[in-house]
Scaffold this active site. Structure first.
Site, PDB file in Angstrom:
ATOM      1  N   THR A 110      28.546 -14.902 -11.069  1.00  0.00           N
ATOM      2  CA  THR A 110      29.063 -15.790 -12.105  1.00  0.00           C
ATOM      3  C   THR A 110      28.105 -16.091 -12.727  1.00  0.00           C
ATOM      4  OG1 THR A 110      28.161 -17.560 -10.485  1.00  0.00           O
ATOM      5  CG2 THR A 110      30.093 -16.768  -9.723  1.00  0.00           C
ATOM      6  N   ASP A 111      28.255 -17.098 -13.941  1.00  0.00           N
ATOM      7  CA  ASP A 111      27.377 -17.335 -14.858  1.00  0.00           C
ATOM      8  C   ASP A 111      26.223 -17.814 -14.282  1.00  0.00           C
ATOM      9  OD1 ASP A 111      29.046 -16.631 -16.922  1.00  0.00           O
ATOM     10  OD2 ASP A 111      29.851 -18.724 -17.145  1.00  0.00           O
ATOM     11  N   CYS A 112      26.385 -18.762 -13.107  1.00  0.00           N
ATOM     12  CA  CYS A 112      24.956 -19.266 -12.547  1.00  0.00           C
ATOM     13  C   CYS A 112      24.395 -18.544 -11.486  1.00  0.00           C
ATOM     14  CB  CYS A 112      25.305 -20.770 -11.924  1.00  0.00           C
ATOM     15  SG  CYS A 112      26.769 -20.749 -10.943  1.00  0.00           S
ATOM     16  N   TYR A 113      25.143 -17.385 -11.272  1.00  0.00           N
ATOM     17  CA  TYR A 113      24.580 -16.382  -9.898  1.00  0.00           C
ATOM     18  C   TYR A 113      24.954 -14.859 -10.518  1.00  0.00           C
ATOM     19  CZ  TYR A 113      24.489 -20.462  -6.770  1.00  0.00           C
ATOM     20  OH  TYR A 113      24.206 -21.504  -6.263  1.00  0.00           O
TER      21      TYR A 113
END
Length: 389
Positions: free
Chosen positions: A131-134
Site C-alpha cells: 500500500t502507499d503507507c506500507y
C-alpha cells in the site's frame, strides 16, 4: 475469616503460611479443617499438561520501509497476520508447513514458542500487502525474544476443570489428542492431575476470577476471561466437583518472563503438535469452606471413561472411575483390567505448586482480588445440524 489484603500484608512481611494442595490434604487429615484454617494463609495448586488451545501474540516491530504482513511463517510454522501490520498470533497446535521441498517435521507452534522463551533464534519469512503507507512486499530475518516488542501468551482455553479418560474399544489403533489408544481396550489415558489440579480445589470458582494472578509458564500471568468451551453446568457430585469436562479459563502472561522449563512444545503421533504448560493458582484461605473444598481426595473425584472408536461428538462411556483408581495404574472395564497412564506430568504438576509456594513465601508473589467472577451458568452449544451440499 481473613481478607486478601490481610494475607498480602503477611506475604509482604514474609510471614504467610503456605501449603501446597497436597500438603494441605495431609494436614487436614491430621488436625482437621478448623485448625488448618487458623494456621494456613494460602494454598497453592498446580498442573503441567498439554494445553493445545494456547498461543502467543507477537509484535515484530516495523521495518524500513514498512511492511503490512499478510502471510507469515516462524520457523516454517504459519502464523495468523490479520491484525495490525506487524502483529502476529502463533498457535501452539499449528504444524510446520512443507516449504521449499522440506519434509514436514514433528514440530509446530508450541516448539517455536518454547524456543523463543528459551532465547533461541527463530527465522521469520513474511509477505506483505503493498500500500502507499506500507510499500514493502517481502521481509525475511531472524528474531529472538529480545528483538521483538511484545511476546505474550494469550491462551483461549486452559485448565479444563476435569476431563475424560480415553479408551479404544475398536479393532485398530487410534491416534488422538490423548495420545495413542490401543485396540480392544488395551490401554487408557487420562489428562487431569486430579486432586492437585487448580479448578478441582475451587469447584464453584468462588476464589478464581477475572484478574486472578497466577503462575504461568514460570512467569506471572492472569486469568483473562472464561475459556472457550467453558461448561460450568456439567453434572456435579454432592461435593460440587464435576463428573466430566466443565469450567475452563483463558489465560494471559508475558512470555519474556517465562522459563522454557515450564513451557515445552510436544507432538502427538499422527495427531499433531501441542504445548505442555505449567500453570499454578494460589487459593487464599478466607474461611473454613475454602479448606474443606481443598481437602478433597482423589477417591472423591471421578471422570468418565470414553470410547474413541465411535466417531461421534457424543461417544458411549464405560461409566465413571475415580482418580484414585486411575492413579493406581489399573482400572477395570467390563471385567477386563486395563492399564492406565496420565498425560499430565504428576511430578511437574507438584513442582509447579511447590515453585509457587516458594515465590509466595519469599514475598515475590502477592494475591489479587478478582475484578469479576467467571460466569457459572454458561451452556454448551454444539453444532449438530448437518448441511448437505
Amino acid at each position: 475469616m481473613r481478607t486478601i489484603a490481610e494475607i498480602n500484608d503477611k506475604i509482604s512481611r514474609k510471614q504467610a503460611v503456605v501449603l501446597t494442595a497436597e500438603e494441605l490434604k495431609v494436614r487436614v487429615q491430621e488436625i482437621g479443617v478448623t485448625k488448618v484454617t487458623k494456621e494456613v494463609d494460602v494454598i497453592t495448586t498446580g498442573t503441567f499438561e498439554p494445553m493445545e488451545s494456547s498461543g502467543a501474540i507477537i509484535n515484530l516491530g516495523h521495518t524500513d520501509p514498512p511492511i503490512k504482513i499478510r502471510r507469515c511463517w516462524l520457523d516454517n510454522v504459519p502464523v495468523y497476520s490479520g491484525f495490525g501490520a506487524v502483529d502476529l498470533y502463533l498457535g501452539a497446535s499449528c504444524a510446520v508447513e512443507v516449504m521449499d521441498g522440506e519434509e514436514v517435521r514433528e514440530r509446530g507452534g508450541g516448539h517455536v514458542i518454547e524456543d523463543l522463551i528459551a532465547g533461541k533464534p527463530v527465522h521469520v519469512k513474511a509477505q506483505g500487502q503493498v500500500t502507499d503507507c506500507y510499500p514493502r512486499a517481502t521481509f525475511e530475518t531472524t528474531i529472538t525474544r529480545e528483538t521483538i516488542n511484545q511476546f505474550y501468551l494469550f491462551n483461549p482455553r486452559n485448565l479444563y476443570q476435569n476431563f475424560i479418560v480415553g479408551v479404544n474399544g475398536g479393532d485398530r489403533p487410534l491416534y488422538t489428542y490423548l495420545g495413542p489408544l490401543q485396540p480392544r481396550l488395551s490401554n487408557a489415558v487420562y489428562s487431569n492431575p486430579g486432586a492437585i489440579a487448580p479448578l478441582l480445589n475451587d469447584p464453584d470458582l468462588q476464589l478464581i476470577g477475572i484478574g486472578t494472578r497466577i503462575f504461568l509458564g514460570g512467569g506471572i500471568g492472569y486469568v483473562a476471561w472464561e475459556g472457550t468451551q467453558h461448561f460450568p453446568l456439567q453434572k456435579r457430585l454432592p461435593n460440587r466437583t464435576p463428573i466430566g469436562p466443565a469450567a475452563t479459563l483463558a489465560l494471559i502472561g508475558d512470555a519474556k518472563q517465562m522459563d522454557s522449563h515450564w513451557v515445552r512444545g510436544c507432538y502427538f503421533k499422527s495427531y499433531g503438535p501441542s504445548l505442555m504448560l505449567g500453570v499454578g493458582i494460589p487459593l487464599p484461605v478466607l474461611n473454613e469452606e475454602v479448606v474443606a473444598k481443598c481437602a478433597i481426595q482423589d477417591k472423591d473425584l471421578v471422570a468418565p471413561v470414553v470410547d474413541f472408536s465411535i466417531p461421534r461428538r457424543v461417544r458411549p462411556t464405560f461409566g465413571l472411575v475415580s482418580y484414585a483408581q486411575l492413579k493406581s495404574g489399573r482400572i477395570t472395564i467390563e471385567g477386563k483390567t486395563v492399564r492406565v497412564a496420565p498425560l499430565a506430568s504428576l511430578f511437574f504438576s507438584r513442582q509447579v505448586a511447590l515453585e509457587l509456594k516458594k515465590w509466595i513465601e519469599l514475598g515475590d508473589f502477592t494475591l489479587t482480588e478478582p475484578v469479576a467472577q467467571i460466569p457459572m451458568e454458561r451452556s454448551f452449544l454444539p453444532q449438530d445440524r448437518w448441511t448437505e451440499f
